[in-house]
Design a protein around this motif. Structure first.
Motif, PDB file in Angstrom:
ATOM      1  N   ALA A   5       0.834  -1.206   0.000  1.00  0.00           N
ATOM      2  CA  ALA A   5       0.000   0.000   0.000  1.00  0.00           C
ATOM      3  C   ALA A   5       0.867   1.253   0.000  1.00  0.00           C
ATOM      4  CB  ALA A   5      -0.934   0.005   1.205  1.00  0.00           C
ATOM      5  N   LEU A   6       1.965   1.205   0.740  1.00  0.00           N
ATOM      6  CA  LEU A   6       2.880   2.353   0.754  1.00  0.00           C
ATOM      7  C   LEU A   6       3.567   2.536  -0.601  1.00  0.00           C
ATOM      8  CD1 LEU A   6       4.528   1.952   4.260  1.00  0.00           C
ATOM      9  CD2 LEU A   6       2.908   3.692   3.540  1.00  0.00           C
ATOM     10  N   LEU A   7       3.990   1.428  -1.194  1.00  0.00           N
ATOM     11  CA  LEU A   7       4.640   1.517  -2.510  1.00  0.00           C
ATOM     12  C   LEU A   7       3.678   1.996  -3.584  1.00  0.00           C
ATOM     13  CD1 LEU A   7       6.943  -1.633  -2.540  1.00  0.00           C
ATOM     14  CD2 LEU A   7       7.614   0.762  -2.402  1.00  0.00           C
ATOM     15  N   SER A   8       2.438   1.523  -3.528  1.00  0.00           N
ATOM     16  CA  SER A   8       1.475   1.979  -4.529  1.00  0.00           C
ATOM     17  C   SER A   8       1.139   3.453  -4.327  1.00  0.00           C
ATOM     18  CB  SER A   8       0.210   1.128  -4.508  1.00  0.00           C
ATOM     19  OG  SER A   8      -0.536   1.340  -3.343  1.00  0.00           O
ATOM     20  N   ALA A   9       1.073   3.913  -3.075  1.00  0.00           N
ATOM     21  CA  ALA A   9       0.832   5.332  -2.815  1.00  0.00           C
ATOM     22  C   ALA A   9       1.988   6.177  -3.341  1.00  0.00           C
ATOM     23  CB  ALA A   9       0.638   5.577  -1.322  1.00  0.00           C
ATOM     24  N   LEU A  10       3.194   5.697  -3.171  1.00  0.00           N
ATOM     25  CA  LEU A  10       4.358   6.414  -3.680  1.00  0.00           C
ATOM     26  C   LEU A  10       4.332   6.479  -5.200  1.00  0.00           C
ATOM     27  CD1 LEU A  10       7.056   7.768  -2.923  1.00  0.00           C
ATOM     28  CD2 LEU A  10       8.118   5.532  -3.118  1.00  0.00           C
ATOM     29  N   ALA A  11       4.058   5.361  -5.838  1.00  0.00           N
ATOM     30  CA  ALA A  11       4.019   5.325  -7.308  1.00  0.00           C
ATOM     31  C   ALA A  11       2.877   6.165  -7.864  1.00  0.00           C
ATOM     32  CB  ALA A  11       3.886   3.878  -7.782  1.00  0.00           C
ATOM     33  N   ILE A  12       1.696   6.043  -7.271  1.00  0.00           N
ATOM     34  CA  ILE A  12       0.544   6.831  -7.718  1.00  0.00           C
ATOM     35  C   ILE A  12       0.823   8.318  -7.512  1.00  0.00           C
ATOM     36  CG2 ILE A  12      -1.882   7.376  -7.215  1.00  0.00           C
ATOM     37  CD1 ILE A  12      -1.782   4.781  -8.591  1.00  0.00           C
ATOM     38  N   GLY A  13       1.347   8.675  -6.371  1.00  0.00           N
ATOM     39  CA  GLY A  13       1.626  10.079  -6.067  1.00  0.00           C
ATOM     40  C   GLY A  13       2.641  10.692  -7.014  1.00  0.00           C
ATOM     41  N   ILE A  14       3.705   9.965  -7.309  1.00  0.00           N
ATOM     42  CA  ILE A  14       4.716  10.473  -8.245  1.00  0.00           C
ATOM     43  C   ILE A  14       4.121  10.602  -9.638  1.00  0.00           C
ATOM     44  CG2 ILE A  14       6.874   9.886  -9.428  1.00  0.00           C
ATOM     45  CD1 ILE A  14       7.836   8.696  -6.737  1.00  0.00           C
ATOM     46  N   GLY A  39       1.057  14.943  -4.471  1.00  0.00           N
ATOM     47  CA  GLY A  39       0.505  13.689  -4.966  1.00  0.00           C
ATOM     48  C   GLY A  39       0.775  12.535  -4.023  1.00  0.00           C
ATOM     49  N   VAL A  40       1.995  12.427  -3.537  1.00  0.00           N
ATOM     50  CA  VAL A  40       2.353  11.333  -2.622  1.00  0.00           C
ATOM     51  C   VAL A  40       1.598  11.474  -1.301  1.00  0.00           C
ATOM     52  CG1 VAL A  40       4.241  10.344  -1.264  1.00  0.00           C
ATOM     53  CG2 VAL A  40       4.594  10.901  -3.666  1.00  0.00           C
ATOM     54  N   ALA A  41       1.552  12.683  -0.748  1.00  0.00           N
ATOM     55  CA  ALA A  41       0.860  12.892   0.523  1.00  0.00           C
ATOM     56  C   ALA A  41      -0.631  12.577   0.393  1.00  0.00           C
ATOM     57  CB  ALA A  41       1.058  14.326   0.999  1.00  0.00           C
ATOM     58  N   ALA A  42      -1.247  13.016  -0.689  1.00  0.00           N
ATOM     59  CA  ALA A  42      -2.670  12.760  -0.877  1.00  0.00           C
ATOM     60  C   ALA A  42      -2.943  11.276  -1.132  1.00  0.00           C
ATOM     61  CB  ALA A  42      -3.208  13.606  -2.020  1.00  0.00           C
ATOM     62  N   ALA A  43      -2.065  10.600  -1.856  1.00  0.00           N
ATOM     63  CA  ALA A  43      -2.236   9.164  -2.075  1.00  0.00           C
ATOM     64  C   ALA A  43      -2.098   8.397  -0.763  1.00  0.00           C
ATOM     65  CB  ALA A  43      -1.227   8.664  -3.102  1.00  0.00           C
ATOM     66  N   LEU A  44      -1.182   8.814   0.087  1.00  0.00           N
ATOM     67  CA  LEU A  44      -1.066   8.196   1.411  1.00  0.00           C
ATOM     68  C   LEU A  44      -2.317   8.460   2.238  1.00  0.00           C
ATOM     69  CD1 LEU A  44       2.655   8.938   2.311  1.00  0.00           C
ATOM     70  CD2 LEU A  44       1.616   6.697   1.952  1.00  0.00           C
ATOM     71  N   LEU A  45      -2.865   9.654   2.126  1.00  0.00           N
ATOM     72  CA  LEU A  45      -4.110   9.972   2.816  1.00  0.00           C
ATOM     73  C   LEU A  45      -5.247   9.086   2.312  1.00  0.00           C
ATOM     74  CD1 LEU A  45      -5.569  11.772   4.858  1.00  0.00           C
ATOM     75  CD2 LEU A  45      -5.991  13.374   2.995  1.00  0.00           C
TER      76      LEU A  45
END
Length: 93
Positions: A5-14, A39-45
């Motif tokens: 989930a963290l990796l996907s949030a990072l990839a989606i955010g970037i 993008g990364v912060a919002a994807a993590l949210l």
């Protein structure tokens, strides 16, 4: 939260940060690092929100939809508001 989930949030955010910066018209007052960070912060949210409402973060589709759904508006708002800075004095006239 799982590592995937963290990796996907990072990839989606970037991805959303870079594409959002390139896709939005007009002068680019926001630096690339800002759009990527938003993008990364919002994807993590989005990942945290999915977890808080009780869905399993291992369900790929709801997780990705939440991450993208949070990241796109955050990047758009960040780029648009950065483009409005410095146009007038402090009195608003």
């Amino acid at each position: 939260m799982t590592g995937s989930a963290l990796l996907s949030a990072l990839a989606i955010g970037i991805g959303v940060g870079i594409v959002g910066r390139l896709a939005l018209p007009g002068p680019k007052a926001a630096p690339v690092w800002l759009t990527v960070a938003l993008g990364v912060a919002a994807a993590l949210l989005g990942s945290v929100t999915i977890r808080l409402i009780g869905l399993d973060v291992n369900q790929t589709l709801p997780l990705l939809l939440a991450q993208v759904g949070f990241a796109i508006p955050a990047v758009v708002v960040g780029v648009v508001t950065a483009g409005r800075r410095g146009t007038g004095d402090a009195t608003g006239s």
